[in-house]
Every structure is written in structure tokens, then in C-alpha cells.
Write a protein that holds these residues in place. Structure first.
Motif: not given
Length: 147
Positions: A113-118
Motif C-alpha cells: 500500500r505504501l507505493f499506492g499512497v505515495f
């Protein structure tokens, strides 16, 4: 548009990136205030990254406003362009990581999810709508006493 009239437009275009930086910094600060104390101690304060990006964007536009069409403006752009872009994307990453850490109470750098939130932080015009409820949920919690 002539080369001499580009100065004000350059300044306005830099504001279109500085304003989302304020949004990112707000998310970062609110998320840090709600992180568990042990995570807060391990993460370190990185507000300087947001400040570097904002000041760098303003510095990039000044030569174009003061001396439009000058060699100085092109030189400053070549020297500072990549570091300022890096600081901007690092600001997006820090805000995304702080948001996820505040949500899950533990950092997980392998969380997909970190890349999506980024990406939602980079595209702030869409991210503001999509992340709104998550940000409000974190903001409504009481700050960590040690923050």
C-alpha cells in the motif's frame, strides 16, 4: 508568450507545487503526532526535506522572474532541478510512510500500500479526495503523549 513574460507564470507554477507541499507536510506532522512513541523515536524528524523542496522551488523561479531569459536562470535550473525534484518526491514518500505508520501503529516498508499512497501523494488533486477519510480518522485520534 514571450520569454520576458514567463517570470510571473513560473512563480505561479511553483506555487502550484508549494501548496501541495504544505498539504504533505500537514499529513506528515499529524501522522507523527499520532505515531506510537517507540516509532516516533526511531523515525527522526525530517521536516527539513519539505523545507528543502519548498525553498528550492522558489529559488528555481527567482532568476526567471528577476532576469528573464538570462543564462543565470538556465544555470540555476540545471544545478538545482534534480535535487529539488528528489526532495519533492522524498516529501511525498515521507508523508505516505508516516500516514501508514500512524494507521497501522508499526512501520512496514514492504507494505504494497505504501507505493499506492505515495502515488496519491504525488497526484495530490486526486489523493486529497481518496485519502480524505483516512487522514481525518488519524487526525481525530488523540496525539501520542510523547509527541
Amino acid at each position: 508568450m514571450t520569454e520576458t513574460s514567463g517570470g510571473p507564470w513560473r512563480f505561479l507554477s511553483s506555487l502550484s507545487v508549494v501548496v501541495p507541499l504544505l498539504w504533505l507536510h500537514g499529513i506528515y506532522q499529524i501522522s507523527r503526532e499520532r505515531m506510537p512513541a517507540d516509532q516516533l523515536a526511531n523515525s527522526g524528524e525530517k521536516t527539513w526535506v519539505f523545507l528543502t523542496a519548498a525553498v528550492g522551488l522558489v529559488i528555481l523561479t527567482l532568476p526567471g522572474i528577476v532576469l528573464p531569459g538570462s543564462e543565470l536562470g538556465r544555470t540555476v535550473g540545471k544545478m538545482l532541478g534534480a535535487p529539488v525534484a528528489l526532495a519533492y518526491f522524498a516529501s511525498c514518500w515521507l508523508a505516505a510512510a508516516a500516514l501508514l505508520t500512524a494507521e497501522s501503529k508499526k512501520p512496514n516498508w514492504s507494505d504494497p500500500r505504501l507505493f499506492g499512497v505515495f502515488l496519491l501523494m504525488v497526484y495530490a488533486f486526486a489523493g486529497a479526495w481518496i485519502l480524505r477519510s483516512r487522514i481525518q480518522a488519524i487526525a481525530s485520534r488523540n496525539p501520542t503523549p510523547d509527541a
